[in-house]
Design a protein around this motif. Structure first.
Motif, PDB file in Angstrom:
ATOM      1  N   ILE A 137      29.908  46.056  32.343  1.00 36.04           N
ATOM      2  CA  ILE A 137      30.685  47.185  32.825  1.00 36.04           C
ATOM      3  C   ILE A 137      31.557  46.679  33.958  1.00 36.04           C
ATOM      4  CG2 ILE A 137      30.605  49.509  33.799  1.00 36.04           C
ATOM      5  CD1 ILE A 137      27.802  49.764  32.634  1.00 36.04           C
ATOM      6  N   ALA A 138      32.858  46.813  33.794  1.00 38.67           N
ATOM      7  CA  ALA A 138      33.802  46.246  34.757  1.00 38.67           C
ATOM      8  C   ALA A 138      34.901  47.249  35.060  1.00 38.67           C
ATOM      9  CB  ALA A 138      34.391  44.938  34.219  1.00 38.67           C
ATOM     10  N   GLY A 139      35.726  46.895  36.029  1.00 36.63           N
ATOM     11  CA  GLY A 139      36.835  47.760  36.413  1.00 36.63           C
ATOM     12  C   GLY A 139      38.154  47.343  35.831  1.00 36.63           C
ATOM     13  N   HIS A 140      38.189  46.172  35.186  1.00 39.47           N
ATOM     14  CA  HIS A 140      39.432  45.687  34.588  1.00 39.47           C
ATOM     15  C   HIS A 140      39.122  44.961  33.288  1.00 39.47           C
ATOM     16  CE1 HIS A 140      40.592  45.939  38.930  1.00 39.47           C
ATOM     17  NE2 HIS A 140      41.637  46.518  38.391  1.00 39.47           N
ATOM     18  N   HIS A 141      40.151  44.812  32.468  1.00 40.91           N
ATOM     19  CA  HIS A 141      40.071  44.065  31.212  1.00 40.91           C
ATOM     20  C   HIS A 141      41.470  43.498  30.982  1.00 40.91           C
ATOM     21  CE1 HIS A 141      39.545  43.816  26.660  1.00 40.91           C
ATOM     22  NE2 HIS A 141      38.496  43.162  27.125  1.00 40.91           N
ATOM     23  N   PHE A 142      41.796  42.501  31.782  1.00 38.03           N
ATOM     24  CA  PHE A 142      43.158  41.962  31.878  1.00 38.03           C
ATOM     25  C   PHE A 142      43.204  40.583  31.226  1.00 38.03           C
ATOM     26  CE2 PHE A 142      46.265  39.376  34.182  1.00 38.03           C
ATOM     27  CZ  PHE A 142      47.391  40.174  34.115  1.00 38.03           C
ATOM     28  N   PRO A 143      44.266  40.244  30.503  1.00 39.67           N
ATOM     29  CA  PRO A 143      45.560  40.922  30.370  1.00 39.67           C
ATOM     30  C   PRO A 143      45.673  41.902  29.198  1.00 39.67           C
ATOM     31  CG  PRO A 143      45.719  38.758  29.400  1.00 39.67           C
ATOM     32  CD  PRO A 143      44.321  38.857  29.959  1.00 39.67           C
ATOM     33  N   PRO A 166      45.672  50.044  39.842  1.00 39.08           N
ATOM     34  CA  PRO A 166      45.875  49.694  41.257  1.00 39.08           C
ATOM     35  C   PRO A 166      44.868  50.344  42.191  1.00 39.08           C
ATOM     36  CG  PRO A 166      47.489  51.319  40.575  1.00 39.08           C
ATOM     37  CD  PRO A 166      46.751  50.909  39.324  1.00 39.08           C
ATOM     38  N   HIS A 167      44.105  51.341  41.719  1.00 39.71           N
ATOM     39  CA  HIS A 167      43.057  52.028  42.482  1.00 39.71           C
ATOM     40  C   HIS A 167      43.581  52.901  43.611  1.00 39.71           C
ATOM     41  CE1 HIS A 167      40.375  48.457  41.110  1.00 39.71           C
ATOM     42  NE2 HIS A 167      40.257  49.478  40.259  1.00 39.71           N
ATOM     43  N   THR A 168      44.885  53.065  43.702  1.00 39.29           N
ATOM     44  CA  THR A 168      45.463  53.867  44.778  1.00 39.29           C
ATOM     45  C   THR A 168      45.748  55.298  44.346  1.00 39.29           C
ATOM     46  OG1 THR A 168      47.696  53.199  44.142  1.00 39.29           O
ATOM     47  CG2 THR A 168      46.535  51.819  45.771  1.00 39.29           C
ATOM     48  N   GLY A 169      45.612  55.582  43.055  1.00 39.84           N
ATOM     49  CA  GLY A 169      46.007  56.864  42.522  1.00 39.84           C
ATOM     50  C   GLY A 169      47.413  56.866  41.977  1.00 39.84           C
ATOM     51  N   ALA A 184      35.557  45.734  41.874  1.00 42.05           N
ATOM     52  CA  ALA A 184      36.644  45.601  40.897  1.00 42.05           C
ATOM     53  C   ALA A 184      37.908  45.253  41.675  1.00 42.05           C
ATOM     54  CB  ALA A 184      36.813  46.890  40.111  1.00 42.05           C
ATOM     55  N   ASP A 185      38.247  43.978  41.695  1.00 40.66           N
ATOM     56  CA  ASP A 185      39.383  43.499  42.484  1.00 40.66           C
ATOM     57  C   ASP A 185      40.550  43.170  41.551  1.00 40.66           C
ATOM     58  OD1 ASP A 185      41.185  42.293  44.163  1.00 40.66           O
ATOM     59  OD2 ASP A 185      39.721  40.952  45.101  1.00 40.66           O
ATOM     60  N   PRO A 186      41.668  43.890  41.649  1.00 41.16           N
ATOM     61  CA  PRO A 186      42.802  43.610  40.754  1.00 41.16           C
ATOM     62  C   PRO A 186      43.365  42.197  40.914  1.00 41.16           C
ATOM     63  CG  PRO A 186      43.083  45.723  41.867  1.00 41.16           C
ATOM     64  CD  PRO A 186      41.940  45.041  42.535  1.00 41.16           C
ATOM     65  N   ASP A 187      43.128  41.565  42.061  1.00 41.14           N
ATOM     66  CA  ASP A 187      43.602  40.196  42.235  1.00 41.14           C
ATOM     67  C   ASP A 187      42.701  39.181  41.535  1.00 41.14           C
ATOM     68  OD1 ASP A 187      45.872  40.815  43.733  1.00 41.14           O
ATOM     69  OD2 ASP A 187      44.716  40.930  45.595  1.00 41.14           O
ATOM     70  N   LEU A 216      48.186  46.915  45.017  1.00 36.63           N
ATOM     71  CA  LEU A 216      46.859  46.909  44.426  1.00 36.63           C
ATOM     72  C   LEU A 216      45.795  46.916  45.518  1.00 36.63           C
ATOM     73  CD1 LEU A 216      47.418  44.109  41.736  1.00 36.63           C
ATOM     74  CD2 LEU A 216      47.742  46.576  41.467  1.00 36.63           C
ATOM     75  N   ALA A 217      44.659  47.531  45.227  1.00 33.65           N
ATOM     76  CA  ALA A 217      43.559  47.569  46.185  1.00 33.65           C
ATOM     77  C   ALA A 217      42.248  47.382  45.446  1.00 33.65           C
ATOM     78  CB  ALA A 217      43.549  48.907  46.941  1.00 33.65           C
ATOM     79  N   PRO A 218      41.260  46.724  46.072  1.00 33.20           N
ATOM     80  CA  PRO A 218      39.952  46.594  45.414  1.00 33.20           C
ATOM     81  C   PRO A 218      39.197  47.915  45.413  1.00 33.20           C
ATOM     82  CG  PRO A 218      39.889  45.646  47.616  1.00 33.20           C
ATOM     83  CD  PRO A 218      41.318  46.039  47.363  1.00 33.20           C
ATOM     84  N   SER A 219      38.221  48.006  44.526  1.00 38.54           N
ATOM     85  CA  SER A 219      37.429  49.223  44.383  1.00 38.54           C
ATOM     86  C   SER A 219      35.952  48.840  44.318  1.00 38.54           C
ATOM     87  CB  SER A 219      37.833  49.960  43.100  1.00 38.54           C
ATOM     88  OG  SER A 219      36.979  51.049  42.834  1.00 38.54           O
ATOM     89  N   ARG A 220      35.159  49.466  45.176  1.00 39.84           N
ATOM     90  CA  ARG A 220      33.716  49.251  45.141  1.00 39.84           C
ATOM     91  C   ARG A 220      33.099  50.191  44.110  1.00 39.84           C
ATOM     92  NH1 ARG A 220      31.310  44.966  46.298  1.00 39.84           N
ATOM     93  NH2 ARG A 220      29.400  46.177  46.664  1.00 39.84           N
TER      94      ARG A 220
END
Length: 537
Positions: free
Chosen positions: A480-486, A492-495, A371-374, A504-508
């Motif tokens: 099933i995904a980590g984002h649904h943008f926009p 950001p996955h950093t807390g 799940a990559d925010p970029d 922002l950081a990617p999440s495995r």
């Protein structure tokens, strides 16, 4: 004309009276979207013997004052307008509060304020009920006799975030660009801004998006940060059980606020009715609204209002949900069933579709994905990647349905998952594929989970209330995904808080098919109903 409020602000109000001189019941619409848009609706009510009023809320269009969405002045102004209406010579004292979207909020707070201990003082003042008055004393002055709430937007928190936490970015940016911090409306404001700046909604932090948006709009949006700091959700729904007057809640299975509509109906203390069609937020006015599921809402509202004011409504809860565009309607799950109509088996059963099963949902790829925010999964694109080596989502597919399937009720996905970041959003999107492979949306849900990185968790993702008939040969696709943008802001996955984060950081991610399944509300026994008689009985 102008209706006075306790602080001296006079609110612009249109009044349309029926022919004749005898006192009649009144219908009140308080709206931020311009009272002039309701003139045909007012004439329709008047033609059926009601006095009809449409009022611009404080600070909007023809009404003076400052515009502060979802603030307490809607309670005070609504109570004052109901009291003023009852005092007119053409009024028989009965008032039905009516509204859609934000106007539904205005109608509801006029009803529920008397039961909110934080609001009693304001309402008593507005109604001039006397220093010792309490909620019971307000009923005939500032509290309506019935309420019609269509696609209700129940508060700042409800509109800003999903029940599971993620921020509704696209919808809120669009609403604030169109209506925020201005007296009038500009529905196309966000579309123009995006045409000039396609990456506008990627701006970080979200809390300061208004600064960039203001450049395209040519005006400031100082209230934008307050949207994300609003009080907690659920206040009006929590007050619903205290109400004793009749409610008609109208919504659409494609409306983002559908679950708030259902929750309001399900918890209401008085006679409550639910009409849930295959519509979006504009209901039957949406050009995409299915013709076969068309309902004359105006005629239904009139019929229901007459029954409500006459005390003819059964005190139990009733409702109907459309089965997509099939033209069929089914009793809403949670509605009361009279003894002579009770089927021998439950009208709905939960059907479990296990992941990783040839008879459930077969895993295509992405049991492990990034799940990559970029490079977020897009909410505005139903196409899916075919390259499983760089999976950005978990993708599953069912076999073709051997026979038609009717769905009516709440759907959920229960998934066993792992993320290597302290915060993770889990978005589940269901798509139907017809026999030719053409894709169409069925359901969506998203929740946020925080916890130790790498810890497996069982998560329930509500997918909303479904009303759909699926033909034989249809296949279900689950993502099933980590984002649904926009549609939703990127986690950001950093807390950090997604509203204030700038990094922002990617999440495995890992999805364990063995511990995951889709649960769908299948109609076990088809017992179709007609919407108008069911709503008005």
């Amino acid at each position: 004309m102008y209706v006075p409020t306790p602080d001296g602000t006079a609110l612009a109000t249109d009044v349309c009276l029926p022919d004749g001189t005898r006192p009649v019941p009144a219908v009140l619409i308080r709206t931020p979207y311009g009272r002039e848009a309701h003139r045909a609706e007012l004439r329709g009510w008047a033609a059926h013997g009601f006095a009809a009023l449409a009022q611009d809320v404080r600070g909007r269009h023809g009404s003076p004052g400052e515009w502060h969405p979802y603030r307490g002045h809607e309670t005070v102004d609504g109570a004052a307008t109901v009291a003023w209406t009852r005092a007119q010579g053409w009024s028989n004292g009965e008032v039905v509060a009516v509204g859609a979207s934000y106007a539904a909020y205005c109608a509801l707070v006029a009803v529920l304020a008397a039961h909110d201990t934080d609001r009693d003082t304001a309402v008593i003042t507005a109604c001039d009920a006397g220093p010792g008055a309490g909620p019971d004393d307000l009923h005939r002055d500032g509290i309506p006799d019935a309420v019609i709430a269509a696609v209700p937007a129940l508060g700042l928190a409800e509109t800003a975030r999903e029940p599971g936490g993620p921020e509704r970015l696209w919808a809120r940016a669009g609403w604030w660009a169109a209506h925020g911090d201005r007296r009038d409306s500009d529905p196309d404001a966000l579309a123009r801004a995006l045409a000039d700046d396609p990456r506008l909604l990627e701006h970080l932090p979200v809390a300061r998006l208004a600064e960039r948006l203001s450049e395209g709009l040519g005006r400031e949006l100082p209230s934008w940060p307050g949207l994300w700091a609003g009080p907690g959700r659920g206040r009006l729904v929590a007050l619903g059980p205290t109400a004793r007057l009749p409610l008609l809640a109208v919504g659409g299975t494609r409306d983002p606020f559908a679950e708030d509509t259902v929750a309001l109906w399900r918890g209401w203390g008085g006679p409550s009715r639910l009409l849930l069609g295959p519509w979006g937020h504009r209901l039957t006015a949406d050009p995409a609204a299915p013709a076969r599921a068309h309902v004359n809402l105006g005629a239904l509202y009139v019929r229901w209002a007459r029954a409500a004011l006459a005390g003819r409504l059964d005190p139990t809860r009733h409702g109907v949900v459309a089965l997509g565009d099939s033209g069929r309607w089914h009793s809403a799950p949670g509605a009361a069933i009279t003894p002579d109509a009770t089927p021998p088996d439950p009208p709905e059963t939960e059907c479990r579709w296990p992941f990783g099963s040839p008879t459930g949902l077969r895993l295509l790829h992405g049991a492990e994905f990034s799940a990559d925010p970029d490079r977020p999964v897009r909410s505005d694109d139903l196409t899916v990647p075919v390259d499983g080596d760089r999976a950005d989502r978990c993708l599953l597919l069912s076999p073709p349905l051997p026979r038609p399937l009717d769905l009516a009720g709440a759907a959920v996905a229960r998934i066993n998952v792992t993320a290597d970041t302290p915060s993770a959003d889990w978005a589940v999107r269901l798509t139907v594929l017809d026999p030719s492979g053409r894709a169409g949306p069925l359901a969506f849900g998203i929740v946020r989970r925080t916890g130790p990185p790498g810890e497996a968790a069982d998560i329930t993702v509500p997918l909303g209330t479904l009303g759909r008939r699926l033909p034989a040969g249809t296949r279900l696709r689950a993502e099933i995904a980590g984002h649904h943008f926009p549609a939703h802001a990127r986690n950001p996955h950093t807390g950090e808080d997604p509203v204030t984060a700038t990094r922002l950081a990617p999440s495995r991610r890992t999805v364990n098919p063995r511990g995951s399944a889709l649960h769908l509300p299948v109609v076990a026994r088809r017992r179709y109903v007609e919407p108008a008689p069911e709503i008005c009985r």
